[in-house]
Design an enzyme around this catalytic site. Sequence first.
Site, PDB file in Angstrom:
ATOM      1  N   LYS A   1      52.979  46.265  44.435  1.00  0.00           N
ATOM      2  CA  LYS A   1      54.272  45.871  43.878  1.00  0.00           C
ATOM      3  C   LYS A   1      54.175  44.534  43.145  1.00  0.00           C
ATOM      4  O   LYS A   1      54.660  44.389  42.014  1.00  0.00           O
ATOM      5  CB  LYS A   1      55.314  45.799  44.985  1.00  0.00           C
ATOM      6  CG  LYS A   1      56.745  45.683  44.476  1.00  0.00           C
ATOM      7  CD  LYS A   1      57.726  45.450  45.625  1.00  0.00           C
ATOM      8  CE  LYS A   1      57.745  46.558  46.619  1.00  0.00           C
ATOM      9  NZ  LYS A   1      58.409  47.776  46.137  1.00  0.00           N
TER      10      LYS A   1
ATOM     11  N   ARG B   1      60.735  42.076  49.986  1.00  0.00           N
ATOM     12  CA  ARG B   1      60.140  43.415  50.071  1.00  0.00           C
ATOM     13  C   ARG B   1      58.652  43.328  50.387  1.00  0.00           C
ATOM     14  O   ARG B   1      57.975  42.379  49.999  1.00  0.00           O
ATOM     15  CB  ARG B   1      60.299  44.167  48.738  1.00  0.00           C
ATOM     16  CG  ARG B   1      61.720  44.393  48.265  1.00  0.00           C
ATOM     17  CD  ARG B   1      61.693  44.986  46.866  1.00  0.00           C
ATOM     18  NE  ARG B   1      63.006  45.156  46.295  1.00  0.00           N
ATOM     19  CZ  ARG B   1      63.660  46.323  46.217  1.00  0.00           C
ATOM     20  NH1 ARG B   1      63.100  47.413  46.710  1.00  0.00           N
ATOM     21  NH2 ARG B   1      64.845  46.403  45.662  1.00  0.00           N
TER      22      ARG B   1
ATOM     23  N   GLY C   1      58.467  53.540  52.133  1.00  0.00           N
ATOM     24  CA  GLY C   1      59.357  53.530  53.278  1.00  0.00           C
ATOM     25  C   GLY C   1      58.738  53.130  54.599  1.00  0.00           C
ATOM     26  O   GLY C   1      59.420  53.063  55.610  1.00  0.00           O
TER      27      GLY C   1
ATOM     28  N   MET D   1      57.224  50.221  55.445  1.00  0.00           N
ATOM     29  CA  MET D   1      57.457  48.835  55.854  1.00  0.00           C
ATOM     30  C   MET D   1      58.879  48.434  55.479  1.00  0.00           C
ATOM     31  O   MET D   1      59.641  49.224  54.939  1.00  0.00           O
ATOM     32  CB  MET D   1      56.395  47.927  55.232  1.00  0.00           C
ATOM     33  CG  MET D   1      55.025  48.152  55.826  1.00  0.00           C
ATOM     34  SD  MET D   1      53.736  47.171  55.019  1.00  0.00           S
ATOM     35  CE  MET D   1      53.572  48.007  53.452  1.00  0.00           C
TER      36      MET D   1
ATOM     37  N   ARG E   1      54.492  51.375  39.752  1.00  0.00           N
ATOM     38  CA  ARG E   1      53.278  51.638  40.516  1.00  0.00           C
ATOM     39  C   ARG E   1      52.770  53.023  40.121  1.00  0.00           C
ATOM     40  O   ARG E   1      53.529  53.835  39.587  1.00  0.00           O
ATOM     41  CB  ARG E   1      53.548  51.587  42.018  1.00  0.00           C
ATOM     42  CG  ARG E   1      54.578  52.600  42.510  1.00  0.00           C
ATOM     43  CD  ARG E   1      54.941  52.371  43.964  1.00  0.00           C
ATOM     44  NE  ARG E   1      55.992  53.280  44.417  1.00  0.00           N
ATOM     45  CZ  ARG E   1      56.611  53.195  45.582  1.00  0.00           C
ATOM     46  NH1 ARG E   1      56.273  52.230  46.425  1.00  0.00           N
ATOM     47  NH2 ARG E   1      57.559  54.051  45.929  1.00  0.00           N
TER      48      ARG E   1
ATOM     49  N   HIS F   1      63.119  59.774  50.721  1.00  0.00           N
ATOM     50  CA  HIS F   1      61.947  59.592  51.592  1.00  0.00           C
ATOM     51  C   HIS F   1      61.267  60.922  51.874  1.00  0.00           C
ATOM     52  O   HIS F   1      60.041  61.055  51.771  1.00  0.00           O
ATOM     53  CB  HIS F   1      62.385  58.930  52.904  1.00  0.00           C
ATOM     54  CG  HIS F   1      61.285  58.785  53.907  1.00  0.00           C
ATOM     55  ND1 HIS F   1      61.060  59.727  54.895  1.00  0.00           N
ATOM     56  CD2 HIS F   1      60.326  57.845  54.059  1.00  0.00           C
ATOM     57  CE1 HIS F   1      60.026  59.353  55.617  1.00  0.00           C
ATOM     58  NE2 HIS F   1      59.556  58.220  55.143  1.00  0.00           N
TER      59      HIS F   1
ATOM     60  N   SER G   1      19.546  73.077  58.087  1.00  0.00           N
ATOM     61  CA  SER G   1      20.978  72.950  57.865  1.00  0.00           C
ATOM     62  C   SER G   1      21.553  72.154  59.025  1.00  0.00           C
ATOM     63  O   SER G   1      21.368  72.524  60.191  1.00  0.00           O
ATOM     64  CB  SER G   1      21.647  74.321  57.794  1.00  0.00           C
ATOM     65  OG  SER G   1      23.037  74.168  57.578  1.00  0.00           O
TER      66      SER G   1
ATOM     67  N   CYS H   1      26.420  72.317  57.298  1.00  0.00           N
ATOM     68  CA  CYS H   1      27.365  73.419  57.461  1.00  0.00           C
ATOM     69  C   CYS H   1      28.434  73.133  58.510  1.00  0.00           C
ATOM     70  O   CYS H   1      29.136  74.038  58.946  1.00  0.00           O
ATOM     71  CB  CYS H   1      26.639  74.716  57.796  1.00  0.00           C
ATOM     72  SG  CYS H   1      25.695  74.662  59.333  1.00  0.00           S
TER      73      CYS H   1
ATOM     74  N   TYR I   1      23.000  70.955  49.405  1.00  0.00           N
ATOM     75  CA  TYR I   1      24.313  71.595  49.381  1.00  0.00           C
ATOM     76  C   TYR I   1      25.121  71.199  50.601  1.00  0.00           C
ATOM     77  O   TYR I   1      24.592  70.703  51.598  1.00  0.00           O
ATOM     78  CB  TYR I   1      24.175  73.133  49.326  1.00  0.00           C
ATOM     79  CG  TYR I   1      23.593  73.752  50.581  1.00  0.00           C
ATOM     80  CD1 TYR I   1      24.395  74.094  51.666  1.00  0.00           C
ATOM     81  CD2 TYR I   1      22.219  74.001  50.684  1.00  0.00           C
ATOM     82  CE1 TYR I   1      23.861  74.660  52.814  1.00  0.00           C
ATOM     83  CE2 TYR I   1      21.677  74.568  51.826  1.00  0.00           C
ATOM     84  CZ  TYR I   1      22.509  74.898  52.895  1.00  0.00           C
ATOM     85  OH  TYR I   1      21.980  75.450  54.033  1.00  0.00           O
TER      86      TYR I   1
END
Length: 882
Positions: free
Chosen positions: A28, A98, A107, A109, A348, A464, A772, A839, A859
């Site tokens: 912010k 804020r 929402g 804080m 933001r 919210h 694996s 895996c 992989y």
Amino acid sequence: MATNKRVYFFGDGQAEGKGDQKELLGGKGAGLAEMTQLGIPVPAGFTIVTEVCNEYYESGNTLPDGLRREMSEAMARVEAIFGLRFGDEANPLLVSVRSGARVSMPGMMDTVLNLGLNDRSVEGLAEATGNRCFAFDSYRRFIQMYGDVVLGVESEHFQKSLEEVKHAAGAAQDCDLDAAALESLIPRFKAIVEEHTGKPFPQDPQVQLLTAVSAVFSSWNNQRAKRYRKIHGIPGHWGTAVNVQAMVFGNRGEDCATGVGFTRNPSTGEHAFFGEYMVNAQGEDVVAGIRTPEPVNKIEGPGSLEERFPECYQQLLEIAARLEKNYRDMQDIEFTIQHGKVWMLQTRTGKRTGRAAVRIAVEQCEEGLIEEREAVLRIDPNSLDQLLHPTLDPKAAKTVLAKGLPASPGAASGKIVFHADDAERISKEGTKVLLVRVETSPEDIHGMYAAEGILTARGGMTSHAAVVARGMGTPCVAGCGALRIDLDAKQLHVGGKVFDELSVLTIDGGSGEVIEGDVPRIPADLSGEFGRVMEWADRYRRLKVRTNADTPEDAARAREFGAEGIGLCRTEHMFFGEDRIEAVRRMILAADEAGRREALKDLLPMQRSDFIGIFKAMDGLPVTIRLLDPPLHEFLPQEDSQIEALAQAMGVEFKTLKIKNESLHELNPMLGHRGCRLGITYPEIYEMQARAIAEASCEAAAAGVDVQPEIMVPLINHVKELEPLRAMIVRVLSEVQAEKGVKVDTLIGTMIEFPRACLTADKIAAQADFFSFGTNDLTQTTFGLSRDDAGTFLPEYVDKGIYPIDPFVSIDVDGVGRLVKMAIELGRGVKPGMKIGICGEHGGEPASVSFCHAAALDYVSCSPFRVPVARLSAAHAQLKQG
């Protein structure tokens, strides 16, 4: 501290901070500084940096020495710009206080508005503005917010008093109250404060300011903020900044308003300004869902800002375009209109659904705003889950009870519950729930996370409920005014019907419909922009992505998602079918090897058929089949009635079967008679499976299927376990291929699941064609944790920072990861270029995929619905590596 400067001023076109200082100024504060430097109208103020938050906690929840002086100097500059003085009784400068973490936590804080008012200055404000309604509306709002946030007086006490006054005045909304009614609230609210705190409401503006700043810092560690950080993986040491900013007022009359907007639609990604606003209101009214707001755009309905404030609307469009061009991303903005003048309160990076993220990235790339590589990196891999959620079957019959706002896409069905705690508790029992609320609040975050979908009676597209649901990828229908929720009776009245708690409803977050019963759903369509992003991701990634699949249907679905083979086919899952479980049990309970082989003869054709189906589904891709892994007792009935039925079917006495069953019980089955240990003691089991694989691969190959089988022996701890099993498998493969006259190259490898296997991987590699890593069991054995039992204490370990994250969710790089790297180095030291993958469940988790890329695995393998997530994560890992 990293810097001696704790307070950064912004205002009147000048800012001490910069837009790229989110770590210091919070999101912010950085946005306010950037907008100020761009010449966009921003009320002056100052930001207290995030480092002060850590100082605050380190010093026992005390503001550091010297901070008050820096705040006073910055406040003087704000006063000079507005020509007002903070604390002045005649015409006071009021401020907002804020929070502002480096990433958006909507929402979670606390905020205090209209700070600086007291019994004397409220009269001065009324006199100076000629508007007693506005002055006392602002004061009652301040007492309620300050009482709640700073003094710990629950907001419901003030709300109850407000409802009593509204009822007496015949007012439907807060803004319908006249000055006398609003003024009457002040002594009532002050009495509530004194009743619950034992002290009068503070009248000194300086005390108000310092205590409010402390309260915002304290809110960084409130329960809802900690829960949100845990869900989204936000470190606790980041802290929050505090922004103190001159108030501009959307509640000053009918020519004033407040709203929230997005430079593109956050649900669909459409390139059009989107937002909501309220006339004569303050910003918290919009996001809290106290009233259902009006649309910004005329096309979206009557009462739009475009019609009512046309000049302000055009100014907002221009500002939105400038901000998106500057940040090169979709922005979430907050604005206030005071007497026809637009003020920007925040910008933001906007939270968006997975669908919107994909569309925005593709379209911004086409527009030349970002490059292809950046478009790939823009999309959070986890957000792709949202695209994979089913939608309602358009052919299905449905009874629509009501319609609200389509706040977060996707369809969800479940049993309705009215409290967040109930949603969390019931979902843990395995029941799918819909959380139904009048409106959600940050305290509901745990229930929202647990629910399949969220339905609210009040609130808009930027409430919210809507913002949080979109961020989590949870379907949501908001602002459904037709709902009447009776919390005492635990009933929902809608569409002329009454639904008790745990009744089943369906919501469609794409259309806003609330539907009776459980409506059939269909899989998501993965074409269009999604397909393009996946093409881009595949172009950049090195790491292959396979799937964990046990049926031809799962394999086909995973292939649609882009799987490049099967990394784990769990043969034991095939044993639970109704047509084969009896044969499995006969095999387990047989008195000798001959009896076991007889039962295995019945299982062989079933297994062969399973494998043929999977080979066909994965034509041209590798298929890794794990031989039987779990302990045998898992296949046996546990209830006496089930044992009795099995005894009759087998023609044996109940007592005999009961004793045999009990003899298989183990105190710690995870470390017991399972995996390769079954193959060593009962080699006929693995022999049957090897034959089924060999026969299936030969039959499929003869039919023209490109078969690439890989046989994986689980739970190897010592090379001497693998040696005889490999020899047996090689023998069976040779026999079958000779019988069939078909040659199929078949790899034989092992699953690395124990620390000892990692430490002796060079020896095991001599008998293995591939490794694996089964990181689920490797994590259990490395940590000495049972995944099934650790849930009672592991969350507390994470909450207390002992573990940064649940090691079963994201791979433990320092421990488990080190063992993985060691095994890779040892294995490839014996067999350079050895194929190695993973895996476990970690194979579809972005941070774990990044580790696998860095560790040079070939992989990862994950569940079918996580395949796109893994593909994008692998691309991120490659692109971030440079």
